[in-house]
Design an enzyme around this catalytic site. Structure first.
Site, PDB file in Angstrom:
ATOM      1  N   TRP A 262       0.859  -1.187   0.000  1.00 59.64           N
ATOM      2  CA  TRP A 262       0.000   0.000   0.000  1.00 59.64           C
ATOM      3  C   TRP A 262       0.889   1.229   0.000  1.00 59.64           C
ATOM      4  O   TRP A 262       1.862   1.287   0.759  1.00 59.64           O
ATOM      5  CB  TRP A 262      -0.929   0.041   1.224  1.00 59.64           C
ATOM      6  CG  TRP A 262      -1.661   1.350   1.257  1.00 59.64           C
ATOM      7  CD1 TRP A 262      -2.676   1.738   0.430  1.00 59.64           C
ATOM      8  CD2 TRP A 262      -1.374   2.482   2.089  1.00 59.64           C
ATOM      9  NE1 TRP A 262      -3.034   3.036   0.709  1.00 59.64           N
ATOM     10  CE2 TRP A 262      -2.251   3.512   1.712  1.00 59.64           C
ATOM     11  CE3 TRP A 262      -0.445   2.730   3.103  1.00 59.64           C
ATOM     12  CZ2 TRP A 262      -2.253   4.770   2.321  1.00 59.64           C
ATOM     13  CZ3 TRP A 262      -0.430   3.981   3.714  1.00 59.64           C
ATOM     14  CH2 TRP A 262      -1.329   4.984   3.333  1.00 59.64           C
TER      15      TRP A 262
ATOM     16  N   GLU B  78      -2.818  -2.884  -2.735  1.00 59.17           N
ATOM     17  CA  GLU B  78      -3.996  -2.380  -2.012  1.00 59.17           C
ATOM     18  C   GLU B  78      -4.419  -0.998  -2.514  1.00 59.17           C
ATOM     19  O   GLU B  78      -3.675  -0.038  -2.412  1.00 59.17           O
ATOM     20  CB  GLU B  78      -3.669  -2.317  -0.511  1.00 59.17           C
ATOM     21  CG  GLU B  78      -4.813  -1.794   0.339  1.00 59.17           C
ATOM     22  CD  GLU B  78      -4.471  -1.766   1.838  1.00 59.17           C
ATOM     23  OE1 GLU B  78      -3.309  -2.044   2.200  1.00 59.17           O
ATOM     24  OE2 GLU B  78      -5.366  -1.467   2.640  1.00 59.17           O
TER      25      GLU B  78
ATOM     26  N   LYS C  78      -7.155   2.394  -2.847  1.00 54.62           N
ATOM     27  CA  LYS C  78      -7.808   3.279  -1.889  1.00 54.62           C
ATOM     28  C   LYS C  78      -8.526   4.376  -2.652  1.00 54.62           C
ATOM     29  O   LYS C  78      -8.133   4.708  -3.767  1.00 54.62           O
ATOM     30  CB  LYS C  78      -6.730   3.876  -0.970  1.00 54.62           C
ATOM     31  CG  LYS C  78      -7.272   4.658   0.197  1.00 54.62           C
ATOM     32  CD  LYS C  78      -6.214   4.842   1.262  1.00 54.62           C
ATOM     33  CE  LYS C  78      -6.804   5.599   2.435  1.00 54.62           C
ATOM     34  NZ  LYS C  78      -5.896   5.674   3.571  1.00 54.62           N
TER      35      LYS C  78
ATOM     36  N   ASP D 116      -9.436  -3.533   1.120  1.00 55.34           N
ATOM     37  CA  ASP D 116      -9.596  -3.005   2.478  1.00 55.34           C
ATOM     38  C   ASP D 116     -10.986  -2.388   2.495  1.00 55.34           C
ATOM     39  O   ASP D 116     -11.261  -1.438   1.752  1.00 55.34           O
ATOM     40  CB  ASP D 116      -8.505  -1.957   2.753  1.00 55.34           C
ATOM     41  CG  ASP D 116      -8.594  -1.362   4.152  1.00 55.34           C
ATOM     42  OD1 ASP D 116      -9.723  -1.055   4.590  1.00 55.34           O
ATOM     43  OD2 ASP D 116      -7.549  -1.182   4.798  1.00 55.34           O
TER      44      ASP D 116
ATOM     45  N   HIS E 141     -11.691   1.291   2.332  1.00 52.90           N
ATOM     46  CA  HIS E 141     -11.188   2.081   1.214  1.00 52.90           C
ATOM     47  C   HIS E 141     -12.184   2.290   0.092  1.00 52.90           C
ATOM     48  O   HIS E 141     -11.814   2.661  -1.016  1.00 52.90           O
ATOM     49  CB  HIS E 141      -9.927   1.427   0.638  1.00 52.90           C
ATOM     50  CG  HIS E 141      -8.766   1.493   1.564  1.00 52.90           C
ATOM     51  ND1 HIS E 141      -7.491   1.177   1.196  1.00 52.90           N
ATOM     52  CD2 HIS E 141      -8.687   1.858   2.864  1.00 52.90           C
ATOM     53  CE1 HIS E 141      -6.675   1.322   2.230  1.00 52.90           C
ATOM     54  NE2 HIS E 141      -7.389   1.730   3.255  1.00 52.90           N
TER      55      HIS E 141
ATOM     56  N   HIS F  36      -8.251  -6.608   4.062  1.00 52.49           N
ATOM     57  CA  HIS F  36      -8.004  -5.843   5.280  1.00 52.49           C
ATOM     58  C   HIS F  36      -9.380  -5.526   5.838  1.00 52.49           C
ATOM     59  O   HIS F  36     -10.091  -4.678   5.301  1.00 52.49           O
ATOM     60  CB  HIS F  36      -7.259  -4.537   4.968  1.00 52.49           C
ATOM     61  CG  HIS F  36      -5.785  -4.658   5.083  1.00 52.49           C
ATOM     62  ND1 HIS F  36      -4.922  -3.607   4.877  1.00 52.49           N
ATOM     63  CD2 HIS F  36      -5.022  -5.731   5.428  1.00 52.49           C
ATOM     64  CE1 HIS F  36      -3.682  -4.029   5.062  1.00 52.49           C
ATOM     65  NE2 HIS F  36      -3.712  -5.299   5.392  1.00 52.49           N
TER      66      HIS F  36
ATOM     67  N   ASP G 208     -12.327   6.415   5.964  1.00 53.02           N
ATOM     68  CA  ASP G 208     -11.474   5.267   6.274  1.00 53.02           C
ATOM     69  C   ASP G 208     -10.875   5.468   7.668  1.00 53.02           C
ATOM     70  O   ASP G 208      -9.688   5.657   7.835  1.00 53.02           O
ATOM     71  CB  ASP G 208     -10.372   5.183   5.209  1.00 53.02           C
ATOM     72  CG  ASP G 208      -9.395   4.056   5.481  1.00 53.02           C
ATOM     73  OD1 ASP G 208      -9.821   3.025   6.035  1.00 53.02           O
ATOM     74  OD2 ASP G 208      -8.216   4.212   5.151  1.00 53.02           O
TER      75      ASP G 208
ATOM     76  N   ASP H 233     -10.659   3.535  10.249  1.00 50.62           N
ATOM     77  CA  ASP H 233      -9.970   2.411  10.884  1.00 50.62           C
ATOM     78  C   ASP H 233     -10.371   2.190  12.330  1.00 50.62           C
ATOM     79  O   ASP H 233      -9.534   2.061  13.212  1.00 50.62           O
ATOM     80  CB  ASP H 233      -8.446   2.551  10.729  1.00 50.62           C
ATOM     81  CG  ASP H 233      -8.009   2.304   9.292  1.00 50.62           C
ATOM     82  OD1 ASP H 233      -8.105   1.152   8.852  1.00 50.62           O
ATOM     83  OD2 ASP H 233      -7.631   3.252   8.600  1.00 50.62           O
TER      84      ASP H 233
ATOM     85  N   ASP I 156      -7.171  -4.691   9.802  1.00 47.10           N
ATOM     86  CA  ASP I 156      -6.432  -3.434   9.672  1.00 47.10           C
ATOM     87  C   ASP I 156      -7.227  -2.305  10.312  1.00 47.10           C
ATOM     88  O   ASP I 156      -8.150  -1.780   9.711  1.00 47.10           O
ATOM     89  CB  ASP I 156      -6.168  -3.129   8.185  1.00 47.10           C
ATOM     90  CG  ASP I 156      -5.413  -1.814   7.998  1.00 47.10           C
ATOM     91  OD1 ASP I 156      -4.865  -1.289   8.991  1.00 47.10           O
ATOM     92  OD2 ASP I 156      -5.377  -1.300   6.864  1.00 47.10           O
TER      93      ASP I 156
HETATM   94  C1  RNT Z   1      -3.967   2.572   4.607  1.00 47.41           C
HETATM   95  C2  RNT Z   1      -4.012   1.109   4.352  1.00 47.41           C
HETATM   96  C3  RNT Z   1      -2.858   0.336   4.905  1.00 47.41           C
HETATM   97  C4  RNT Z   1      -2.509   0.722   6.316  1.00 47.41           C
HETATM   98  C5  RNT Z   1      -1.600  -0.254   7.020  1.00 47.41           C
HETATM   99  C6  RNT Z   1      -0.945   0.365   8.200  1.00 47.41           C
HETATM  100  O1  RNT Z   1      -5.087   3.218   4.190  1.00 47.41           O
HETATM  101  O2  RNT Z   1      -5.201   0.585   4.819  1.00 47.41           O
HETATM  102  O3  RNT Z   1      -3.117  -1.027   4.791  1.00 47.41           O
HETATM  103  O4  RNT Z   1      -3.643   0.886   7.101  1.00 47.41           O
HETATM  104  O5  RNT Z   1      -0.713  -0.788   6.139  1.00 47.41           O
HETATM  105 ZN    ZN Z   2      -5.391  -1.555   4.724  1.00 43.69          ZN
END
Ligand code: RNT
Ligand code: ZN
Length: 407
Positions: free
Chosen positions: A174, A215, A217, A248, A251, A275, A283, A285, A315
């Site tokens: 990523w 990955e 986004k 993810d 994302h 993720h 996003d 998290d 994640d």
């Molecule tokens: C960021 C991505 C990535 C990170 C991690 C820390 O938007 O999701 O995967 O969160 O690698």
């Molecule tokens: Zn991620």
């Protein structure tokens, strides 16, 4: 009627579900334990991601992080994997990221090997003076070279880990590359990213050792107007280069279904990497909750018989709550979702769909929602010798005795 009998009446074998769940690995992310600080004095967290909050007791260094991981894993059932980031290298002296070597992760391999835990890997292309806006797509060839070399070093490390542990190591790339305001050229940065990736993947490793993924986004904080590694870019890249895509679920647009992307990708790729996170408005998290989104994701994995093709990883990074509990809650929720998916008569449901019996399909889907799931979950925890719903008592103790002592 017992829970087992109630499920059997709908055509579900509870023991088979529990047995299967015990073998599905979920890769837990190491970075929830220290708000993605790592061990390399990387400074401020950059790249458009943020861990907000300052809950006391954050882990500092290898000894504390592994102690916290041990505590969390003791409260998590099932087959374990751990995802590392390059900034968690264990080195005596500071090592630049393009100079990282497999042996800088021997301490992790040793720790994980003793516990039967497999490792996954991520290059770290953020929180670094050369990661200011762009990395692999930077117009400056010297900066691109540094990051290409970093990712090459990381793939060598991942392949080494995979070989040592006898299970392929996921190396997930990523990058934060993007623009806060509207760029004048959205193509050239992507062509540079493509060229950088082609150089990175020109080094071939045995698929027995490494699974490569990229990955995508939609945007990051401070990088709102354009993301170089967009979904379309990476999906096309992965499809044409024989590597895999990482989804993810933070994302994508909140109304997009990440679950629905899984079968679409399974039609084309060997593996789909995940993720799993919980996004609140962006996003963000947040810790994975046991909600419809995660259950939908688990359904797609289980009903397509793809438990060994979908590489499930977590994640998120919430610094406002107890970090060890955050790991436990999210990991247990992922497994709850998988169990709920395993407790559905999928063959029968698919047949109802094919025969156009949609009323009956709706009836069955709705009945399944109020089945005695918790009883089976408790049974699974007992079979894994992991504490039941009162596990939080242990977090309180750990916080009082260990975390509070940390300055
Ligand atoms: C960021 C991505 C990535 C990170 C991690 C820390 O938007 O999701 O995967 O969160 O690698
Ligand atoms: Zn991620």
């Amino acid at each position: 009627m017992s829970a087992t009998e109630k499920y059997a009446a709908l055509g579900v074998d509870v023991d088979a579900a529990i047995g299967k769940l015990a073998g599905i690995p979920v890769s837990m992310h190491c970075w929830q334990g220290d708000d993605i600080a790592g061990f390399m004095d990387s400074g401020e967290l950059t790249g458009g991601i943020q861990a907000t909050g300052n809950y006391p007791g954050k882990a500092r260094g290898f000894a504390q992080l592994t102690a916290d991981l041990d505590k969390a894993f003791s409260l998590i059932p099932g087959k374990k994997r751990l995802a590392l980031h390059a900034i968690y290298a264990v080195t005596e002296k500071p090592v630049e990221r393009d100079q990282l070597k497999p042996e800088h992760f021997d301490a992790w391999l040793d720790w994980a090997g003793k516990r039967g835990i497999m490792l996954d890997f991520n290059p770290t292309l953020f929180s670094h003076p050369l990661a200011d806006g762009l990395t692999l797509s930077h117009p400056d060839a010297k900066i691109r070279r540094f990051w290409v070399d970093h990712v090459k070093a990381c793939r060598a490390i991942a392949a080494y880990i995979g070989k040592k542990q006898g299970s392929p190591c996921l190396n997930n790339i990523w990058i934060p590359d993007g623009f806060k305001n509207n760029p004048a050229d959205r193509l050239t940065p992507r062509l540079r990213l493509k060229e950088s990736l082609d150089e990175i993947f020109s080094v071939k490793y045995d698929k027995k050792y490494i699974v490569d993924a990229v990955e995508s986004k939609v945007f990051g904080i401070g990088l709102e107007s354009c993301t170089v590694g967009s979904s379309e870019f990476y999906l096309s890249y992965a499809a044409t280069r024989g590597i895999n895509a990482m989804l993810d679920n933070g994302h994508f647009h909140p109304t997009e279904s990440t679950a629905d992307k899984i079968p679409s990708l399974l039609a084309f790729f060997d593996n789909v990497a995940l993720h799993v996170t919980h996004h609140v408005r962006w996003d963000s998290d947040h810790v994975v909750l046991y909600d419809d989104e995660i259950r939908d994701i688990a359904d797609e994995i289980v009903r397509n018989d793809a438990c060994d093709r979908v590489l499930i990883g977590l994640d998120y990074f919430d610094a406002s709550i107890n970090r060890v509990a955050a790991w436990v809650i999210g990991s247990r929720n992922m497994q709850k979702a998988l169990l709920s998916a395993l407790l559905k008569p999928h063959a029968k449901m698919k047949q109802l769909q094919d025969e156009g019996r949609f009323t009956e399909l709706m009836y069955l889907s709705e009945e399944l929602k109020s089945m005695p799931f918790d009883e089976v979950w408790e049974q699974y925890l007992a079979s894994q010798k992991v504490r039941g719903a009162d596990w939080f008592e242990e977090i309180k103790e750990y916080e009082k005795n260990i975390l509070k002592e940390r300055q």
